[in-house]
Design an enzyme around this catalytic site. Structure first.
Site, PDB file in Angstrom:
ATOM      1  N   ASP A  99      -2.478  -8.351  18.743  1.00  0.00           N
ATOM      2  CA  ASP A  99      -1.161  -9.102  18.551  1.00  0.00           C
ATOM      3  C   ASP A  99      -0.200  -9.234  19.695  1.00  0.00           C
ATOM      4  O   ASP A  99       0.537  -9.940  19.516  1.00  0.00           O
ATOM      5  CB  ASP A  99      -0.567  -7.777  17.659  1.00  0.00           C
ATOM      6  N   ALA A 156      -6.556  -6.134  12.149  1.00  0.00           N
ATOM      7  CA  ALA A 156      -7.385  -5.437  13.353  1.00  0.00           C
ATOM      8  C   ALA A 156      -8.600  -6.236  12.867  1.00  0.00           C
ATOM      9  O   ALA A 156      -8.907  -6.402  14.933  1.00  0.00           O
ATOM     10  CB  ALA A 156      -7.874  -4.250  12.716  1.00  0.00           C
ATOM     11  N   GLN A 157      -9.536  -6.882  12.324  1.00  0.00           N
ATOM     12  CA  GLN A 157     -10.312  -8.005  12.650  1.00  0.00           C
ATOM     13  C   GLN A 157     -10.246  -8.605  14.195  1.00  0.00           C
ATOM     14  O   GLN A 157     -11.111  -8.595  14.775  1.00  0.00           O
ATOM     15  CB  GLN A 157     -10.222  -8.720  11.275  1.00  0.00           C
ATOM     16  N   GLU A 215       0.851  -0.765  -0.177  1.00  0.00           N
ATOM     17  CA  GLU A 215      -0.235  -0.198  -0.043  1.00  0.00           C
ATOM     18  C   GLU A 215       0.820   1.250   0.132  1.00  0.00           C
ATOM     19  O   GLU A 215       0.281   2.613  -0.212  1.00  0.00           O
ATOM     20  CB  GLU A 215      -0.849   0.235   1.069  1.00  0.00           C
TER      21      GLU A 215
END
Length: 417
Positions: free
Chosen positions: A275, A290-291, A146
């Site tokens: 995490d 993130a999910q 990204e």
């Protein structure tokens, strides 16, 4: 309830790269915690940093702005301390290759990228332009892909006509990874589509090649020197030192091994999510996305509420994979959810909708949406400011020299102004 954080804002990390490439401002992906929780009357927010946990006596040790080693008791403790950069044993790389995990990181990288073009514009030796305008990203996961795509669009759209002595289109963007394909967690056809998109944007993708050395002059990739003044680390992460605080069993990466209700073995009052936690499902470790953290946080809150109200505990935590997304430049993304696999503009629209939905406040959703539309149509970005809050000693020395030289005649450029 007491919430302790080192910062006073909630950060939407998936859009950090857009701050680093000047699409968005820091304030568009960060929401003040106190404002988010202003109507939660039973919640106290403390700005501080936890440094230790006493499991036996149920209190944590924290430092605030004006006090150190303050004990704070708890009945239930939820540890959600996230990750930091991992240089895989080469900590010396950090000095020359910053990572992207905080707003400060994003602003610092934005400064370095913009400064590279400014330095090239004032550099009189054309042979040095190539080094100044070479950007190396180490790691072809979602952050690296990204970031590389956004940097390529920045060069091709926003900067291409704004300089007079250099051609921004001559910038070289190199994405390096030891793996044999980008975005390894995605299906092979989506990974291939992302790679092709990057190459069409002008990104040089070098796979199956490891970084041997990083220094002030650039990187050495599989024995080859790539001269660069801007190297960005997007390769690896490591959990926070929470495992050491708690003195509990961790995996090889340092994540805390939790039970299927997200509690620490032997301490049902301590939950670890995100995490920092190591948990397997169907024989595989849960991914650090993130999910997972969001679903674990919801589960931990639900379980604590049931205990306090005397209700039976819910079933063990089970992660529901809603799919993965990654954006690759302007108007292109890849999406994988179940058997659905998309790439292109439709996937990009879905990516935009999902990311807007998960921003912390409605005002940010409106602001980011308007900025995205404006940038898409015009190429103009949210913030292209170089902001050095704390100049380095070298910067101060250069400014002093510049001040001394200002009193005598000089010609900054050999070309006529």
């Amino acid at each position: 309830m007491i919430l302790i954080d080192r910062t006073n804002y909630h950060l939407f990390q998936p859009l950090l790269y857009q701050v680093a490439t000047a699409v968005l401002t820091p304030g568009q992906i960060g929401s003040p915690i106190r404002e988010i929780l202003c109507n939660q009357r039973n919640t106290t927010v403390l700005l501080g940093e936890v440094t230790a946990v006493n499991k036996e006596q149920h209190y944590i040790i924290g430092n605030s702005v004006d006090r150190v080693e303050v004990p704070i008791p708890y009945d239930y403790l939820i540890v959600a301390t996230g990750v930091r950069h991992s240089y895989f044993g080469h900590e010396e790389f950090e000095r020359f290759a910053p990572g992207l995990k905080s707003l400060a990181d994003a602003v610092a990288i934005r400064n370095r990228i913009l400064e590279a073009f400014e330095q090239a514009e004032t550099e009189e030796d054309p042979r040095r332009h190539r080094d100044l305008l070479t950007f190396v990203l180490v790691g072809a996961g979602p952050t690296g892909v990204e970031m590389a795509g956004a940097l390529a669009v920045l060069v091709r759209s926003s900067l291409r006509s704004e300089f007079r002595r250099i051609d921004p289109l001559s910038a070289r963007i190199v994405l390096v990874d030891r793996a044999d394909r980008v975005l390894g967690s995605f299906a092979e056809e989506l990974s291939s589509a992302a790679k092709q998109r990057l190459e069409r944007l002008g990104v040089e993708v070098r796979l199956g090649q490891g970084v041997d050395q990083i220094d002030e002059a650039g990187v050495i990739v599989t024995g080859e020197r790539i001269a660069s003044r801007t190297v960005i680390w997007t390769a690896g992460v490591a959990p926070s030192p929470a495992g050491k605080w708690l003195a509990v069993e961790t995996d090889h990466a340092g994540r805390i091994k939790v039970q299927n209700d997200l509690t620490v073995p032997g301490h049902p009052e301590i939950f670890v999510v995100g995490d920092t936690a190591a948990l397997q499902q169907d024989g595989k470790p849960l991914p650090g996305v993130a999910q997972v953290a969001m679903q674990q946080g919801h589960y931990a809150g639900k379980l604590i509420h049931r205990r306090l109200t005397g209700k039976p505990a819910p079933r063990p935590f089970s992660y529901f994979d809603k799919g993965n997304m990654a954006v690759v430049g302007k108007g292109f993304a890849i999406l994988q959810t179940g058997r659905v696999r998309l790439s292109g503009f439709i996937a990009w629209m879905a990516w935009a909708a999902v990311h807007l939905e998960f921003l912390g406040q409605s005002s940010l959703r409106v602001s980011v949406f308007v900025q995205w539309v404006w940038t898409y149509l015009t190429g103009q970005r949210g913030s292209r400011l170089i902001v050095n809050h704390h100049p380095s000693p070298n910067d101060r020395a250069l400014r002093q020299k510049a001040g001394d030289a200002a009193t005598r005649p000089q010609n900054l450029f050999r070309t006529a102004l």
